[in-house]
Design a protein around this motif. Structure first.
Motif, PDB file in Angstrom:
ATOM      1  N   GLN A   1       0.859  -1.380  -0.237  1.00 20.63           N
ATOM      2  CA  GLN A   1       0.052   0.324   0.172  1.00 20.63           C
ATOM      3  C   GLN A   1       0.391   1.173  -0.107  1.00 20.63           C
ATOM      4  OE1 GLN A   1      -2.416  -0.203   3.130  1.00 20.63           O
ATOM      5  NE2 GLN A   1      -4.337   1.709   2.377  1.00 20.63           N
ATOM      6  N   ASP A   2       2.001   1.379   0.670  1.00 15.18           N
ATOM      7  CA  ASP A   2       3.050   2.719   0.669  1.00 15.18           C
ATOM      8  C   ASP A   2       4.032   2.736  -0.395  1.00 15.18           C
ATOM      9  OD1 ASP A   2       1.067   3.341   3.036  1.00 15.18           O
ATOM     10  OD2 ASP A   2       2.705   2.208   3.852  1.00 15.18           O
ATOM     11  N   LEU A   3       3.750   1.581  -0.961  1.00 15.90           N
ATOM     12  CA  LEU A   3       5.012   2.015  -1.990  1.00 15.90           C
ATOM     13  C   LEU A   3       5.000   3.088  -2.919  1.00 15.90           C
ATOM     14  CD1 LEU A   3       7.292   0.392  -2.782  1.00 15.90           C
ATOM     15  CD2 LEU A   3       6.146  -1.001  -4.884  1.00 15.90           C
ATOM     16  N   TYR A   4       6.171   4.089  -2.946  1.00  9.89           N
ATOM     17  CA  TYR A   4       6.151   5.456  -3.766  1.00  9.89           C
ATOM     18  C   TYR A   4       6.885   4.899  -4.980  1.00  9.89           C
ATOM     19  CZ  TYR A   4       2.162   7.475  -1.896  1.00  9.89           C
ATOM     20  OH  TYR A   4       0.751   8.080  -1.632  1.00  9.89           O
ATOM     21  N   ALA A   5       7.356   5.643  -5.746  1.00  9.13           N
ATOM     22  CA  ALA A   5       7.844   5.862  -7.029  1.00  9.13           C
ATOM     23  C   ALA A   5       8.356   7.440  -7.283  1.00  9.13           C
ATOM     24  CB  ALA A   5       7.590   5.776  -8.378  1.00  9.13           C
ATOM     25  N   GLY A   6       9.546   7.730  -6.567  1.00  7.25           N
ATOM     26  CA  GLY A   6       9.897   9.470  -6.772  1.00  7.25           C
ATOM     27  C   GLY A   6      10.870   9.325  -8.707  1.00  7.25           C
ATOM     28  N   ILE A   7       9.934  10.192  -9.869  1.00  8.67           N
ATOM     29  CA  ILE A   7      10.752   9.673 -10.957  1.00  8.67           C
ATOM     30  C   ILE A   7      11.146  10.785 -10.680  1.00  8.67           C
ATOM     31  CG2 ILE A   7      10.362   8.852 -13.143  1.00  8.67           C
ATOM     32  CD1 ILE A   7       8.362   7.270 -12.390  1.00  8.67           C
ATOM     33  N   VAL A   8      13.159  10.777 -11.873  1.00 10.56           N
ATOM     34  CA  VAL A   8      13.140  12.256 -12.245  1.00 10.56           C
ATOM     35  C   VAL A   8      13.569  11.490 -14.180  1.00 10.56           C
ATOM     36  CG1 VAL A   8      14.593  14.002 -11.972  1.00 10.56           C
ATOM     37  CG2 VAL A   8      14.056  12.976 -10.025  1.00 10.56           C
ATOM     38  N   PHE A   9      13.308  12.741 -14.540  1.00 10.54           N
ATOM     39  CA  PHE A   9      13.385  12.880 -16.244  1.00 10.54           C
ATOM     40  C   PHE A   9      14.152  12.991 -16.976  1.00 10.54           C
ATOM     41  CE2 PHE A   9      12.309  13.609 -20.668  1.00 10.54           C
ATOM     42  CZ  PHE A   9      13.130  13.068 -21.205  1.00 10.54           C
TER      43      PHE A   9
END
Lengths: 332, 332
Positions: free
Chosen positions: A188-196
């Protein structure tokens, strides 16, 4: 796809129930999920691509417009992968000559970003045509057309982006061309921080960097990590997820294409990320975190660092998208 | 293992509570679980090895007797891995000079069978000494000593046999020397039918056959299978388990050491087995099945075929053992 063609001929399309128009969003995806090259992937809530599809009196499939591609995508309906896939599906349904469809493609993410840009467009287009027709196909049945779209767009028919874009959540693609797609539970708490970062890394070049032969001992480390990641996802064990999301095979080859990669990695891992790696074939990078906070901090710090080095970037912070494509209301 | 030594010095051994004798069974194990070379393994209910351990007045660790080894194992307590591991543990506890221990080792399975024979003995010995001492260590804390036993017995300290032998069930060993051991759920009806053909395949030779470099595309197939197997085990999805338990990397190299391998495989797969492959480094082979019936049929048919070819064999049919080693009553 001969078996599919035969199956689809049995689908009855009720022309009276075809909608006038439909608007669909499909999510961006992070292929490989750091350690699972060519087999794992997950969808995010943003960015994503949008398709508006209209029934028209004039028969045939046409692209009305494409926004956000900087003029890079073809308008020719046989060369554009969205329209080409829509045509393929209509042909397999046996109604290509009987219907008129116009497509507006709105790209909300850059092409060549490593975020499954072509997959999001293809999935949006196929989900849209199925919705327009009154959903004659189950979502799963769209998968072979999505894979065919990847083949047209990238030269190889991997499902590691289209599978999560279509199914949502985290997907495992095993067995190569058999398309054995397994949904893996999403903590439930899995997040992704993406930088392009605004640098160009064509998928084809990124693939060419990868060695054809690898050391068995590295492969064993990698498949231990993959097994650990899958187990960690089933158990919502963030410690195990973190220890397992390490790529000893592909990252060392591809990281050299991405400026500041190892500095970004250090920033991520010292600011609370569970793991850090390349999204798909890059140049986007992804930091996984438990909850959104670490993802926000890490992406901000990475952007600040890139900015210092004169590299512009976009960032996206998102939980794992669990629903896949969805119909949106028309707002105008 | 310096960190362990320091930790163990804090363990208080109450000499008044040390037992006079203890009898322990530890299970045989199937390393690799067909597709998970060096990372996966599971325990079975039979066969397994047995250790009877007695406290003696005379200080020191001695081997009283070994049954079932055909005279192949050393009685010298520094060369026998069971007694050597017991001595190591007593030394780390700081009581090696203060206690007398005598060991009877009863081997119920052949050495060099590919069923974790040395692991079962080592685990039985370490579990026995811990029981004799009143369980000063948690079961997990025995693991480094089990791994050290493997190093003494086989020349390398892999945990893929000792982990399931000690923990029971299905285990994943990831991260190499870090000993990150993850228990994977055991589907209730998962059975193993094992056939041990009476031919000799030393582990060292079996390892030497394996190529150091492998094709990335094969590795991708393999890690897709491993991920699929782990997911299938979590979901008790026997179809997925069956499709995933395929080894494209190790089996092609090792199968040539095992007479009739591909015929046995065909027999297994045409008579209801979910999968078939080599147990550990062989020559034992294993057919997985849903329920015991297919395992019984398959092992009987394989034995009949081997018999026709003049090869004697043993067979074992068992559910996955979920408890690991256990204390048995003395019957005489």
């Amino acid at each position: 796809m001969p078996s599919y063609q035969n199956k689809l001929r049995d689908k009855k399309i009720d022309f009276d129930r075809i909608l006038d128009k439909v608007r669909v969003f499909a999510p961006a995806t992070v292929a490989n999920m750091i350690c699972g090259f060519d087999i794992l992937g997950f969808a995010v809530n943003e960015p994503g691509d949008e398709v508006k599809m209209y029934r028209s009196e004039e028969k045939g499939v046409r692209i009305r417009s494409i926004e956000g591609d900087g003029g890079r995508l073809p308008l020719d309906p046989d060369r554009n992968t969205v329209s080409a896939c829509v045509k393929m599906l209509l042909s397999d349904l046996g109604i290509l000559a009987d219907i008129g469809v116009e497509i507006e493609l709105i790209k909300h993410m850059p092409i060549g970003s490593g975020l499954g840009s072509s997959s999001a467009s293809t999935v949006a287009g196929l989900y849209a045509i199925n919705s327009l027709l009154g959903n004659p196909l189950h979502k799963d049945e769209l998968m072979p057309y999505c894979v065919e779209g990847e083949r047209l767009a990238c030269g190889h028919g991997h499902a590691d982006n289209v599978a999560p874009a279509l199914m949502g959540g985290i997907t495992l693609v095993r067995g190569g061309s058999d398309l054995d797609i397994v949904k893996i539970p999403v903590p439930q708490d899995l997040y992704a921080g993406i930088v392009f970062p605004q640098v160009d890394v064509p998928t084809r070049d990124a693939r060419q960097l990868i060695k054809e032969k690898i050391l068995l001992k590295d492969a064993v480390t990698q498949w231990g990590n993959i097994a650990g990641l899958v187990a960690g996802l089933f158990q919502s064990d963030y410690g195990l997820i973190s220890r397992s999301m390490q790529d000893v095979i592909i990252e060392p080859s591809r990281a050299i294409l991405i400026p500041e990669f190892y500095t970004m990695k250090e920033i991520a891992l010292t600011h609370g990320a569970l793991s850090f790696g390349i999204s798909g074939s890059g140049p986007s990078v992804v930091a996984m975190s438990q909850g959104p906070e670490a993802a926000e901090v890490v992406t901000a710090k990475i952007q600040a660092h890139l900015s210092e080095k004169g590299i512009e970037s976009f960032k996206y912070v998102s939980a794992v998208n669990v629903e896949g494509p969805k119909v949106l209301p028309f707002t105008n």
